[in-house]
Design an enzyme around this catalytic site. Structure first.
Site, short mmCIF file in Angstrom:
data_model
loop_
_atom_site.label_atom_id
_atom_site.label_comp_id
_atom_site.label_asym_id
_atom_site.label_seq_id
_atom_site.Cartn_x
_atom_site.Cartn_y
_atom_site.Cartn_z
N GLN A 177 0.78 -1.11 -0.08
CA GLN A 177 -0.01 0.02 0.16
C GLN A 177 1.01 1.23 -0.23
O GLN A 177 0.29 2.17 -0.08
CB GLN A 177 -0.97 -0.07 1.37
CG GLN A 177 -1.91 -1.04 1.42
CD GLN A 177 -2.63 -1.23 2.72
OE1 GLN A 177 -3.45 -0.66 2.77
NE2 GLN A 177 -1.90 -1.88 3.50
N LEU A 191 3.33 -4.29 14.87
CA LEU A 191 3.83 -3.62 16.10
C LEU A 191 2.88 -4.18 17.19
O LEU A 191 3.10 -4.23 18.24
CB LEU A 191 3.96 -2.20 15.96
CG LEU A 191 4.85 -1.76 17.17
CD1 LEU A 191 6.38 -2.02 17.13
CD2 LEU A 191 4.98 0.01 17.11
N ALA A 221 8.86 -4.43 12.70
CA ALA A 221 9.16 -5.19 11.50
C ALA A 221 10.51 -5.79 11.23
O ALA A 221 10.84 -6.88 10.93
CB ALA A 221 8.48 -4.59 10.57
N HIS A 229 -1.40 1.27 -4.39
CA HIS A 229 -2.00 2.63 -4.09
C HIS A 229 -1.07 3.61 -4.87
O HIS A 229 -1.08 4.69 -4.61
CB HIS A 229 -1.81 2.92 -2.76
CG HIS A 229 -3.25 2.32 -1.76
ND1 HIS A 229 -2.87 2.23 -0.51
CD2 HIS A 229 -4.09 1.59 -2.27
CE1 HIS A 229 -4.12 1.44 -0.05
NE2 HIS A 229 -4.84 1.22 -1.06
N CYS A 268 3.26 17.90 -19.00
CA CYS A 268 3.32 16.45 -18.85
C CYS A 268 4.43 15.75 -19.87
O CYS A 268 4.47 16.39 -21.05
CB CYS A 268 1.84 15.88 -19.52
SG CYS A 268 1.81 13.98 -19.88
#
Ligand code: BV8
Length: 233
Positions: free
Chosen positions: A90, A202, A219, A108, A135
């Site tokens: 994500q 956690l 982690a 995401h 662009c």
């Protein structure tokens, strides 16, 4: 534990020890700024300069940071595991790639990518972005936005992700609070298809009860030891 296919979901917690802000923890990003102002299409339409500043700040910050032992352990699992490993993140940071992960989906989006709302082009992006930035593909000005999936928008590669979840033998969720959908629902999807599901976080997440197993701790400690165990088994 003969898992042929492993699907891993990561969230902001896997990058926390590298110095990347999480979202919903005590001093998380959403405690400093309202997500509706910077992570929704409506917020971007209302104040694009505020949104560009928000992502420019995060893009500059992440460029100064390094992957941690959790990122490295996941890259090692992909390299050494005899079966298939798919990493779904994500996170919009590039720490998984910099640690060596290859079979990776940014559901995401990515901060090092630009999306043109005029021609639809998605190009690699370095540095700041603004309304004045043309662009790279169609050269029009005023249509470039960070290539991230905002609330109310469809995440990327959802078909590929659901196919992998339905075929997984093991589903591992790392450093995510289980607040945001459809990612928070992946554990149910994998569990329903018969996968063993484990949360490495956690603290217990909001979807803790949906998991068969959980190991709680930072982690950078719990991921390398779990990967060791998997590769030894
Ligand atoms: C969509 C942008 C249609 C990029 C983000 C069903 C029910 C209710 C609501 C919905 C629903 N379905 C859809 C919604 C609406 C919405 C949603 O979920 N709203 C929530 C707030 C209720 N979802 C959407 O709009 C999504 N689109 O649904 O499209 C659809 C429907 C079905 C199927 C397909 C499509 C789009 C969501 C994407 C929004 N964009 N970010 C950016 O700026 O980064 S989401 C944002 O939150 C981040 O991407 C992030 O990844 C995500 C989740 O946050 P976490 O990563 O979990 O971070 P958090 O801070 O919350 O938690 C950190 C965790 O780590 C904690 O548990 C902590 O304990 C732990 N931790 C901390 N330190 C450590 C650690 N763990 C280990 N070690 C450590 N050291």
């Amino acid at each position: 534990m003969d898992y042929r296919r492993i699907v891993i979901l990561t969230g902001a917690g896997v990058s926390a020890e590298s110095g990347v802000d999480t979202f919903r923890d005590k001093n998380g990003l959403w405690s400093k700024i309202d997500y509706r102002d910077v992570a929704t299409p409506e917020g971007f339409a209302a104040n694009p300069a505020l949104v560009h500043d928000f992502y420019n700040m995060r893009r500059r910050r992440i460029a100064e940071l390094e992957p941690n032992d959790a990122h490295r352990a996941l890259a090692r699992l992909e390299r050494e595991f005899s079966g298939e490993v798919l990493l779904v993140t994500q996170n919009i940071d590039d720490l998984h790639e910099r640690a060596g992960s290859k079979n990776l989906i940014h559901m995401h989006g990515e901060h090092r990518s630009a999306l043109c709302t005029h021609c639809g082009d998605r190009s690699p992006w370095e540095g700041d972005m603004s309304l004045e930035t043309p662009c790279p593909a169609c050269a029009t000005v005023g249509h470039l936005r960070p290539d991230v999936v905002w609330f109310g928008e469809m995440p990327y590669q959802m078909e590929r992700i659901y196919d992998a979840l339905r075929a997984a033998g093991l589903f591992i969720s790392i450093g995510t609070s289980g607040n945001v959908y459809p990612a928070a629902q992946f554990v149910q999807e994998a569990g329903r298809a018969g996968a063993h599901t484990i949360e490495l976080n956690l603290e217990p997440s909001d979807t803790f009860d949906d998991f068969d197993e959980a190991v709680h701790g930072p982690a950078s400690r719990v991921v390398p030891s779990y990967v060791d165990m998997l590769l030894k088994s």
